[in-house]
Write a protein that holds these residues in place. Structure first.
Motif, PDB file in Angstrom:
ATOM      1  N   TYR A  10       0.993  -0.957   0.122  1.00 47.76           N
ATOM      2  CA  TYR A  10       0.179   0.048   0.102  1.00 47.76           C
ATOM      3  C   TYR A  10       0.521   1.585  -0.114  1.00 47.76           C
ATOM      4  O   TYR A  10       1.812   0.840   0.790  1.00 47.76           O
ATOM      5  CB  TYR A  10      -0.945  -0.006   0.949  1.00 47.76           C
ATOM      6  N   ILE A  11       0.420   2.292  -0.731  1.00 47.72           N
ATOM      7  CA  ILE A  11       0.843   3.919  -0.374  1.00 47.72           C
ATOM      8  C   ILE A  11       0.092   4.073   0.184  1.00 47.72           C
ATOM      9  O   ILE A  11      -0.874   4.501  -0.521  1.00 47.72           O
ATOM     10  CB  ILE A  11       1.384   4.095  -1.878  1.00 47.72           C
ATOM     11  N   ALA A  12       0.937   4.950   1.196  1.00 44.10           N
ATOM     12  CA  ALA A  12       0.015   6.134   1.917  1.00 44.10           C
ATOM     13  C   ALA A  12      -0.505   7.256   0.977  1.00 44.10           C
ATOM     14  O   ALA A  12       0.520   7.768   0.952  1.00 44.10           O
ATOM     15  CB  ALA A  12       0.408   5.314   3.365  1.00 44.10           C
ATOM     16  N   ASN A  13      -1.201   8.266   2.164  1.00 40.60           N
ATOM     17  CA  ASN A  13      -1.620   9.730   1.246  1.00 40.60           C
ATOM     18  C   ASN A  13      -1.212   9.991   2.862  1.00 40.60           C
ATOM     19  O   ASN A  13      -1.586  11.531   2.370  1.00 40.60           O
ATOM     20  CB  ASN A  13      -3.275   9.571   0.608  1.00 40.60           C
ATOM     21  N   ILE A  14      -0.872   9.626   3.174  1.00 38.11           N
ATOM     22  CA  ILE A  14      -0.222  10.551   4.818  1.00 38.11           C
ATOM     23  C   ILE A  14       1.756  10.654   4.606  1.00 38.11           C
ATOM     24  O   ILE A  14       1.436   8.932   4.620  1.00 38.11           O
ATOM     25  CB  ILE A  14      -0.755  10.655   5.678  1.00 38.11           C
ATOM     26  N   ASN A  15       2.247  10.890   5.750  1.00 43.50           N
ATOM     27  CA  ASN A  15       3.313  10.988   6.327  1.00 43.50           C
ATOM     28  C   ASN A  15       3.386   9.561   7.347  1.00 43.50           C
ATOM     29  O   ASN A  15       2.446  10.369   8.369  1.00 43.50           O
ATOM     30  CB  ASN A  15       4.431  11.317   5.738  1.00 43.50           C
ATOM     31  N   PHE A  16       3.915   9.094   7.693  1.00 43.69           N
ATOM     32  CA  PHE A  16       4.344   8.417   9.373  1.00 43.69           C
ATOM     33  C   PHE A  16       5.397   9.261  10.202  1.00 43.69           C
ATOM     34  O   PHE A  16       6.563   9.631   9.435  1.00 43.69           O
ATOM     35  CB  PHE A  16       4.677   7.057   8.705  1.00 43.69           C
ATOM     36  N   GLU A  17       5.549   8.804  11.488  1.00 42.62           N
ATOM     37  CA  GLU A  17       6.585   9.356  11.756  1.00 42.62           C
ATOM     38  C   GLU A  17       7.556   8.713  12.951  1.00 42.62           C
ATOM     39  O   GLU A  17       7.804   8.456  13.015  1.00 42.62           O
ATOM     40  CB  GLU A  17       6.002  10.234  13.534  1.00 42.62           C
ATOM     41  N   ALA A  18       7.006   7.545  12.451  1.00 40.46           N
ATOM     42  CA  ALA A  18       8.037   6.499  12.203  1.00 40.46           C
ATOM     43  C   ALA A  18       7.458   5.030  11.992  1.00 40.46           C
ATOM     44  O   ALA A  18       6.538   5.034  11.228  1.00 40.46           O
ATOM     45  CB  ALA A  18       8.017   6.566  13.459  1.00 40.46           C
ATOM     46  N   THR A  19       8.685   3.973  11.738  1.00 38.62           N
ATOM     47  CA  THR A  19       8.013   2.798  11.329  1.00 38.62           C
ATOM     48  C   THR A  19       8.026   1.416  12.174  1.00 38.62           C
ATOM     49  O   THR A  19       8.526   1.590  13.650  1.00 38.62           O
ATOM     50  CB  THR A  19       9.483   2.511  10.775  1.00 38.62           C
ATOM     51  N   TYR A  56      -5.869   5.522   4.745  1.00 35.11           N
ATOM     52  CA  TYR A  56      -5.434   6.097   4.401  1.00 35.11           C
ATOM     53  C   TYR A  56      -4.635   5.890   2.582  1.00 35.11           C
ATOM     54  O   TYR A  56      -3.881   6.794   2.193  1.00 35.11           O
ATOM     55  CB  TYR A  56      -3.849   6.992   4.792  1.00 35.11           C
ATOM     56  N   SER A  57      -4.206   4.351   2.979  1.00 39.81           N
ATOM     57  CA  SER A  57      -3.240   4.694   1.690  1.00 39.81           C
ATOM     58  C   SER A  57      -3.961   3.772   0.172  1.00 39.81           C
ATOM     59  O   SER A  57      -5.573   3.046   0.531  1.00 39.81           O
ATOM     60  CB  SER A  57      -2.876   2.802   2.319  1.00 39.81           C
ATOM     61  N   VAL A  58      -3.560   3.378  -0.434  1.00 38.77           N
ATOM     62  CA  VAL A  58      -3.813   3.041  -2.088  1.00 38.77           C
ATOM     63  C   VAL A  58      -3.214   1.666  -1.891  1.00 38.77           C
ATOM     64  O   VAL A  58      -2.454   1.523  -2.457  1.00 38.77           O
ATOM     65  CB  VAL A  58      -3.732   4.070  -2.936  1.00 38.77           C
ATOM     66  N   LEU A  59      -4.236   0.485  -2.639  1.00 36.34           N
ATOM     67  CA  LEU A  59      -3.134  -0.556  -2.564  1.00 36.34           C
ATOM     68  C   LEU A  59      -2.426  -1.054  -4.497  1.00 36.34           C
ATOM     69  O   LEU A  59      -2.970  -0.183  -4.828  1.00 36.34           O
ATOM     70  CB  LEU A  59      -3.919  -2.267  -2.417  1.00 36.34           C
ATOM     71  N   ILE A  60      -1.402  -0.784  -4.398  1.00 34.53           N
ATOM     72  CA  ILE A  60      -0.688  -1.388  -5.383  1.00 34.53           C
ATOM     73  C   ILE A  60       0.077  -2.478  -5.911  1.00 34.53           C
ATOM     74  O   ILE A  60       0.274  -2.738  -7.305  1.00 34.53           O
ATOM     75  CB  ILE A  60       0.187  -0.018  -5.341  1.00 34.53           C
ATOM     76  N   SER A  61      -0.613  -3.603  -5.603  1.00 33.46           N
ATOM     77  CA  SER A  61       0.212  -4.833  -5.629  1.00 33.46           C
ATOM     78  C   SER A  61      -0.681  -5.068  -6.368  1.00 33.46           C
ATOM     79  O   SER A  61      -2.488  -5.741  -5.384  1.00 33.46           O
ATOM     80  CB  SER A  61       1.295  -5.592  -4.817  1.00 33.46           C
ATOM     81  N   GLN A  62      -0.599  -5.773  -7.581  1.00 32.42           N
ATOM     82  CA  GLN A  62      -1.341  -6.293  -8.380  1.00 32.42           C
ATOM     83  C   GLN A  62      -2.835  -5.986  -8.390  1.00 32.42           C
ATOM     84  O   GLN A  62      -4.262  -6.353  -9.059  1.00 32.42           O
ATOM     85  CB  GLN A  62      -2.123  -7.990  -8.013  1.00 32.42           C
ATOM     86  N   SER A  63      -3.008  -3.952  -8.173  1.00 28.49           N
ATOM     87  CA  SER A  63      -3.905  -3.248  -8.805  1.00 28.49           C
ATOM     88  C   SER A  63      -3.702  -2.066  -8.617  1.00 28.49           C
ATOM     89  O   SER A  63      -2.398  -1.380  -8.735  1.00 28.49           O
ATOM     90  CB  SER A  63      -5.058  -3.854  -7.250  1.00 28.49           C
ATOM     91  N   GLY A  64      -4.422  -1.243  -8.831  1.00 29.23           N
ATOM     92  CA  GLY A  64      -4.308   0.395  -8.824  1.00 29.23           C
ATOM     93  C   GLY A  64      -3.057   0.416  -9.357  1.00 29.23           C
ATOM     94  O   GLY A  64      -1.729   1.313  -8.763  1.00 29.23           O
ATOM     95  N   GLU A  65      -3.602   0.023 -10.638  1.00 26.73           N
ATOM     96  CA  GLU A  65      -2.104   0.325 -11.681  1.00 26.73           C
ATOM     97  C   GLU A  65      -1.856   1.811 -11.661  1.00 26.73           C
ATOM     98  O   GLU A  65      -0.205   2.192 -11.889  1.00 26.73           O
ATOM     99  CB  GLU A  65      -2.366  -0.175 -13.327  1.00 26.73           C
ATOM    100  N   ILE A  66      -2.961   2.704 -11.802  1.00 28.57           N
ATOM    101  CA  ILE A  66      -2.595   4.376 -12.192  1.00 28.57           C
ATOM    102  C   ILE A  66      -1.270   4.498 -11.166  1.00 28.57           C
ATOM    103  O   ILE A  66      -0.892   4.941 -11.255  1.00 28.57           O
ATOM    104  CB  ILE A  66      -3.429   4.876 -12.364  1.00 28.57           C
ATOM    105  N   GLN A  67      -2.212   4.373  -9.884  1.00 30.62           N
ATOM    106  CA  GLN A  67      -1.038   4.938  -8.735  1.00 30.62           C
ATOM    107  C   GLN A  67       0.369   4.378  -8.717  1.00 30.62           C
ATOM    108  O   GLN A  67       1.185   4.598  -7.830  1.00 30.62           O
ATOM    109  CB  GLN A  67      -1.809   4.718  -7.380  1.00 30.62           C
ATOM    110  N   ARG A  68       0.204   3.092  -8.782  1.00 31.33           N
ATOM    111  CA  ARG A  68       1.430   2.769  -8.981  1.00 31.33           C
ATOM    112  C   ARG A  68       2.463   2.854  -9.507  1.00 31.33           C
ATOM    113  O   ARG A  68       3.792   3.284  -9.319  1.00 31.33           O
ATOM    114  CB  ARG A  68       1.502   0.726  -9.143  1.00 31.33           C
TER     115      ARG A  68
END
Length: 322
Positions: free
Chosen positions: A242-251, A294-306
């Motif tokens: 997934y690619i998040a549309n927000i930033n994280f403060e840690a992992t 807050y995220s978009v799935l880009i594995s095997q889907s979300g081709e445009i976002q990926r």
């Protein structure tokens, strides 16, 4: 609580902490440096565990002694800091990587095994197999804490073959979980490129090695895009990205099977604090899982976002030599 009850509860707690198929007696022989018969006498309840032995079990296996004796606070937990010793950082770092590899190997065959990470940097499970990228992470840590005997030049830092081999083992074994899930901060490559640029401007990394780091980063991007398109590692194990549309403060990460739970929070750049505490695990899992909204799935889907994500990351990396 009687000594007998305490022993029973301690043994029960240890069994709950071990991955399926791992022998408790053998584990205690290794951790307590006791003979086989001495360990079995304790497991049969003939001899109680000493306080010192219980403390070692608590530290090494994440068993909460507070819970065993009935503490009602519920607000404390045991963490392993995994701190790298300044006197011999490369050797202690090797021991940390080696420990993770052993954990991965013990639980990867469990059909319920899961590895999930919400990351604001490129995960170790990918970059550690790249010699210069892993070396840069170590160099940054050593430089920040002023624990290097070299003249502060990146190319002078040497990683021994033993460590490089174990790092590759780490990456390979991390891709054997039954299911893996990543949620990435949309700027994970920006942060690393920015760090490399800083050291280049400070003349601590030569232009030649900046180009080499750029080459490895582009190779890593090609690998990640291939995994995202396929939705699986080369091992055949499935992975969701997934690619998040927000930033994280840690992992934040967690590893789980039906009988094993471990939560991790990144600390001090190259290592993580870890805990087997169930409350900590539940909170970390809930936090990681909540980020999907807050995220978009880009594995095997979300081709445009990926396509856009990897295009943006390549532009960031290509800016390294400007």
């Amino acid at each position: 609580m009687t000594t007998f009850d305490y022993n029973e509860e301690l043994i029960k707690a240890m069994k709950e902490k071990l991955p399926r198929g791992v022998n408790l007696a053998n584990t205690l022989i290794d951790k307590l440096y006791l003979g086989k018969e001495a360990v079995y006498r304790r497991l049969r309840g003939e001899v109680p565990f000493t306080l010192a032995e219980a403390a070692i079990v608590s530290r090494e296996m994440g068993v909460s002694l507070d819970k065993l004796v009935g503490s009602k606070k519920g607000m404390s937990a045991i963490f392993d800091l995994n701190v790298i010793h300044y006197t011999d950082p490369l050797e202690t770092y090797y021991s940390i990587v080696d420990n993770y590899v052993k954990v991965f190997q013990e639980i990867k065959h469990d059909p319920t095994s899961v590895l999930c990470t919400a990351s604001n940097i490129i995960p170790q499970t990918f970059y550690l197999k790249y010699e210069l990228l892993s070396k840069f992470r170590m160099f940054k840590w050593l430089y920040q804490f002023e624990k290097i005997d070299i003249e502060h030049h990146f190319e002078e830092l040497k990683l021994v073959d033993k460590l490089l081999d174990r790092q590759r083992d780490f990456v390979r074994e991390s891709q054997e979980f039954n299911h893996t899930e990543y949620i990435w901060d949309c700027k994970i490559f920006f942060y690393l490129v920015n760090d490399i640029k800083y050291f280049a401007r400070a003349n601590l990394i030569s232009p030649e090695y900046v180009r080499k780091l750029k080459k490895e980063l582009l190779e890593l991007l090609d690998e990640l895009e291939e995994i995202a398109v396929r939705g699986a590692f080369k091992s055949g194990k499935e992975v969701s990205i997934y690619i998040a549309n927000i930033n994280f403060e840690a992992t934040y990460s967690y590893i789980a099977t039906s009988s094993y739970k471990l939560s991790l929070i990144r600390l001090f750049a190259i290592n993580s604090i870890t805990s087997h505490d169930e409350n900590v695990f539940r909170n970390v899992k809930e936090w990681v899982d909540s980020l999907r909204k807050y995220s978009v799935l880009i594995s095997q889907s979300g081709e445009i976002q990926r396509s856009k994500f990897f295009k943006d990351q390549r532009e960031i990396v290509n800016g390294l030599c400007e």
